[in-house]
Scaffold this motif. Structure first.
Motif, PDB file in Angstrom:
ATOM      1  N   CYS A   1       0.857  -1.177   0.000  1.00  0.00           N
ATOM      2  CA  CYS A   1       0.000   0.000   0.000  1.00  0.00           C
ATOM      3  C   CYS A   1       0.899   1.234   0.000  1.00  0.00           C
ATOM      4  O   CYS A   1       1.693   1.437   0.918  1.00  0.00           O
ATOM      5  CB  CYS A   1      -0.913  -0.005   1.228  1.00  0.00           C
ATOM      6  SG  CYS A   1      -2.063   1.385   1.296  1.00  0.00           S
TER       7      CYS A   1
ATOM      8  N   ASN B   1      -3.995  -8.616   2.461  1.00  0.00           N
ATOM      9  CA  ASN B   1      -5.158  -8.227   1.667  1.00  0.00           C
ATOM     10  C   ASN B   1      -6.352  -9.155   1.844  1.00  0.00           C
ATOM     11  O   ASN B   1      -7.404  -8.931   1.246  1.00  0.00           O
ATOM     12  CB  ASN B   1      -4.786  -8.129   0.188  1.00  0.00           C
ATOM     13  CG  ASN B   1      -4.392  -9.475  -0.391  1.00  0.00           C
ATOM     14  OD1 ASN B   1      -4.095 -10.410   0.336  1.00  0.00           O
ATOM     15  ND2 ASN B   1      -4.377  -9.564  -1.700  1.00  0.00           N
TER      16      ASN B   1
ATOM     17  N   GLU C   1      -7.487  -3.756   3.684  1.00  0.00           N
ATOM     18  CA  GLU C   1      -7.533  -3.145   2.374  1.00  0.00           C
ATOM     19  C   GLU C   1      -6.799  -1.809   2.401  1.00  0.00           C
ATOM     20  O   GLU C   1      -6.651  -1.191   3.451  1.00  0.00           O
ATOM     21  CB  GLU C   1      -8.977  -2.955   1.922  1.00  0.00           C
ATOM     22  CG  GLU C   1      -9.826  -2.104   2.850  1.00  0.00           C
ATOM     23  CD  GLU C   1     -11.280  -2.051   2.392  1.00  0.00           C
ATOM     24  OE1 GLU C   1     -11.577  -2.582   1.319  1.00  0.00           O
ATOM     25  OE2 GLU C   1     -12.107  -1.473   3.128  1.00  0.00           O
ATOM     26  N   CYS C   2      -6.335  -1.395   1.206  1.00  0.00           N
ATOM     27  CA  CYS C   2      -5.596  -0.138   1.059  1.00  0.00           C
ATOM     28  C   CYS C   2      -6.511   0.881   0.412  1.00  0.00           C
ATOM     29  O   CYS C   2      -6.981   0.693  -0.720  1.00  0.00           O
ATOM     30  CB  CYS C   2      -4.341  -0.367   0.210  1.00  0.00           C
ATOM     31  SG  CYS C   2      -3.378   1.136  -0.109  1.00  0.00           S
ATOM     32  N   VAL C   3      -6.771   1.980   1.121  1.00  0.00           N
ATOM     33  CA  VAL C   3      -7.643   3.044   0.635  1.00  0.00           C
ATOM     34  C   VAL C   3      -6.885   4.366   0.729  1.00  0.00           C
ATOM     35  O   VAL C   3      -6.561   4.828   1.828  1.00  0.00           O
ATOM     36  CB  VAL C   3      -8.957   3.119   1.437  1.00  0.00           C
ATOM     37  CG1 VAL C   3      -9.834   4.235   0.911  1.00  0.00           C
ATOM     38  CG2 VAL C   3      -9.687   1.789   1.390  1.00  0.00           C
ATOM     39  N   ASN C   4      -6.556   4.949  -0.443  1.00  0.00           N
ATOM     40  CA  ASN C   4      -5.833   6.232  -0.501  1.00  0.00           C
ATOM     41  C   ASN C   4      -4.539   6.209   0.320  1.00  0.00           C
ATOM     42  O   ASN C   4      -4.216   7.164   1.018  1.00  0.00           O
ATOM     43  CB  ASN C   4      -6.735   7.371  -0.027  1.00  0.00           C
ATOM     44  CG  ASN C   4      -7.933   7.577  -0.927  1.00  0.00           C
ATOM     45  OD1 ASN C   4      -7.844   7.370  -2.135  1.00  0.00           O
ATOM     46  ND2 ASN C   4      -9.060   7.955  -0.339  1.00  0.00           N
TER      47      ASN C   4
ATOM     48  N   ARG D   1      -6.623  -0.258   6.241  1.00  0.00           N
ATOM     49  CA  ARG D   1      -7.706  -0.370   7.212  1.00  0.00           C
ATOM     50  C   ARG D   1      -8.270  -1.782   7.171  1.00  0.00           C
ATOM     51  O   ARG D   1      -8.062  -2.538   6.213  1.00  0.00           O
ATOM     52  CB  ARG D   1      -8.803   0.645   6.917  1.00  0.00           C
ATOM     53  CG  ARG D   1      -9.574   0.378   5.637  1.00  0.00           C
ATOM     54  CD  ARG D   1     -10.579   1.492   5.366  1.00  0.00           C
ATOM     55  NE  ARG D   1     -11.434   1.176   4.222  1.00  0.00           N
ATOM     56  CZ  ARG D   1     -12.327   2.018   3.721  1.00  0.00           C
ATOM     57  NH1 ARG D   1     -12.459   3.227   4.255  1.00  0.00           N
ATOM     58  NH2 ARG D   1     -13.066   1.656   2.685  1.00  0.00           N
TER      59      ARG D   1
ATOM     60  N   LYS E   1     -10.651  -4.867   6.688  1.00  0.00           N
ATOM     61  CA  LYS E   1     -11.651  -5.191   5.677  1.00  0.00           C
ATOM     62  C   LYS E   1     -12.884  -5.811   6.348  1.00  0.00           C
ATOM     63  O   LYS E   1     -12.763  -6.673   7.221  1.00  0.00           O
ATOM     64  CB  LYS E   1     -11.064  -6.166   4.655  1.00  0.00           C
ATOM     65  CG  LYS E   1     -12.028  -6.527   3.531  1.00  0.00           C
ATOM     66  CD  LYS E   1     -11.435  -7.600   2.641  1.00  0.00           C
ATOM     67  CE  LYS E   1     -10.230  -7.097   1.888  1.00  0.00           C
ATOM     68  NZ  LYS E   1      -9.728  -8.129   0.933  1.00  0.00           N
TER      69      LYS E   1
END
Length: 515
Positions: A341, A354, A358-361, A365, A367
């Motif tokens: 990430c 994963n 999860e990778c958000v921006n 965080r 999942k």
């Protein structure tokens, strides 16, 4: 208003002139300036000299790649290894041997030629002369002339260039000599007579090599060996050969096959059309079970892989995409991490799992999984029941458990309960086995006969069993463990280490008694 615009325009021109003056010797690279000791590749600036090697940029299939000059050559979107004894160059996307051919014009748009005359490009400009005729020779349009005895001038009406002779008297060191009848060997300042010219044929151009007179129309000096060789031939370990019929690889001669696209690999011939093997640092390796990473061979199917021309261990590192077409090796922050990430603001790279995250921006965080059932949801659906005793969830290990054939470490990333037991999905983190295929990263689904409280999602545990992972993988939807299989949480890691150590010592003592 008009005066303000003109003033702003003049300021921009002055600023541009200053920048141009500052970076007159540089190259614009994606909005930044690269100096003479730097190279621009793919919009990024790199040091031109790395590990005492000059680097260059090659574009292949729309992607750019740095490569060491002298070891490889970029031609026609191919990056081809070059041996030290090879004299190769690129001419209009075609690899040529400069001992045989020269490139007329720009290397990207020129054409190869093999001639004793000069080459004229598409703009009618003289740009090259055959390698064997260099030295005292110059070009006058398409003709070759000796700059010591001749001049190139425009003829009548200034339409064509012609060659006219100069005076015949020359100096050889401190000596005067007639260049029509004698020749100067400049290295030793020695004057020698020119050989007699046979009637008819091409006028010879005499030059002194190794204190002897040679016709440069027929011979050339091999600077690597200081041998005088007939034009069209080359030298391989002091043996003359025809490059159009033979190849010299590692000072060994091989017959050239005109129907094959071949080059040298160490002391052998490499068929570039044969995809079953490749050349890695001068050694042939099979492509079916081996790879080559920055001229370092490695065996496929194990924990070692190649990422961005660098070998890395998959159990402790990941291969992450740092830019659109660039990869980089990143150490895992945890053994169960499977992905990378990258933060768009700081460009910092993190690793994560994963399956559970999860990778958000650029932020990792947790999942949310629909397959994970919380204790509160279970109590709302069914009234709480007293769970049956789970005979293989233990907090201790005895001698029988320590003698199990296989020990695996799992990470549970998903779990659900059923009336007949527990079903969970897991990833194999480490196979603690003495032999066999490495199975790190394999996913598996396991069923148990009872509802076991020892299983919790997003946790790791050890499995002691005599079953092989192959049978588990083939029957992953039907396997049910029994009391002979033992699970223990990773928090009891010290018990596992002690158990394996005692079993190892006991096995060695038993072997010594039998011996």
């Amino acid at each position: 208003m008009y005066k303000r615009r003109m003033l702003l325009f003049l300021q921009i021109l002055v600023t541009f002139a200053v920048l141009k003056n500052i970076h007159c010797n540089g190259t614009l690279c994606n909005g930044n300036w690269a100096d003479n000791d730097e190279v621009c590749c793919g919009g990024e600036i790199y040091q031109k000299f790395q590990n005492s090697k000059e680097m260059a940029c090659c574009t292949r299939s729309g992607k750019t790649e740095l490569y060491p000059m002298g070891e490889k050559i970029c031609c026609g979107e191919q990056l081809i290894p070059v041996q030290p004894n090879q004299s190769l160059a690129c001419c209009n996307k075609e690899l040529i041997d400069i001992n045989i051919y020269s490139c007329c014009g720009n290397k990207d748009f020129g054409r190869k030629y093999k001639s004793g005359k000069c080459c004229v490009d598409w703009d009618n400009k003289t740009v090259g002369i055959h390698e064997g005729l260099k030295g005292r020779k110059k070009c006058c349009s398409t003709e070759v002339y000796n700059k010591d005895t001749e001049r190139c001038i425009y003829g009548p009406l200034n339409k064509h260039k012609i060659i006219v002779r100069k005076t015949s008297m020359r100096k050889c060191g401190t000596k005067q000599f007639n260049s029509d009848t004698s020749l100067c060997c400049e290295q030793n300042e020695m004057v020698i007579p020119k050989p007699p010219v046979k009637s008819g044929g091409k006028q010879p151009y005499w030059i002194c090599w190794n204190d002897k007179a040679y016709d440069a129309n027929l011979y050339y000096l091999d600077e690597k060996t200081s041998r005088v060789i007939l034009i069209g031939l080359a030298s391989c370990d002091n043996v003359e050969y025809n490059p159009s019929a033979q190849m010299c690889c590692g000072n060994k001669l091989f017959p050239r096959n005109p129907g094959k696209n071949s080059t040298c690999c160490g002391n052998g011939i490499w068929d570039l059309d044969d995809t079953s093997e490749t050349c890695c640092n001068g050694t042939f390796i099979p492509t079916s079970n081996h790879g080559c990473c920055n001229e370092v061979p490695f065996k496929k199917g194990h924990d070692v892989e190649c990422c961005a021309r660098e070998l890395y261990d998959k159990t402790s590192h990941l291969c992450c995409k740092s830019q659109s077409s660039y990869m980089t090796v990143q150490p895992k922050l945890s053994a169960d991490h499977t992905a990378c990430c990258k933060s768009p603001e700081t460009n910092q790279m993190k690793t994560f799992n994963n399956y559970t995250e999860e990778c958000v921006n650029g932020q990792v965080r947790e999942k949310v999984s629909n397959n994970v059932v919380t204790p509160r949801q279970i109590s709302e659906i069914n009234p709480p029941k007293k769970p049956a005793r789970c005979e293989f969830c233990r907090n201790r290990l005895d001698a029988a458990h320590c003698k199990k054939a296989n020990v695996y470490e799992f990470f549970v990333y998903d779990q659900r309960e059923s009336e007949n037991g527990t079903i969970f999905n897991a990833i194999i983190l480490q196979p603690f086995r003495r032999s066999g295929k490495i199975l790190t990263g394999e996913k598996i689904k396991i069923r148990t006969r009872n509802q076991c409280e020892c299983f919790k999602p997003k946790r790791s545990f050890y499995l002691f069993t005599n079953r092989k992972i192959k049978s588990l993988k083939q029957n992953r939807y039907n396997i049910r463990f029994t009391s002979s299989d033992v699970f223990i949480r990773k928090t009891e890691h010290s018990l596992v280490v002690k158990c394996l150590t005692q079993h190892h010592l006991g096995t060695n003592k038993s072997r010594r008694r039998h011996s």
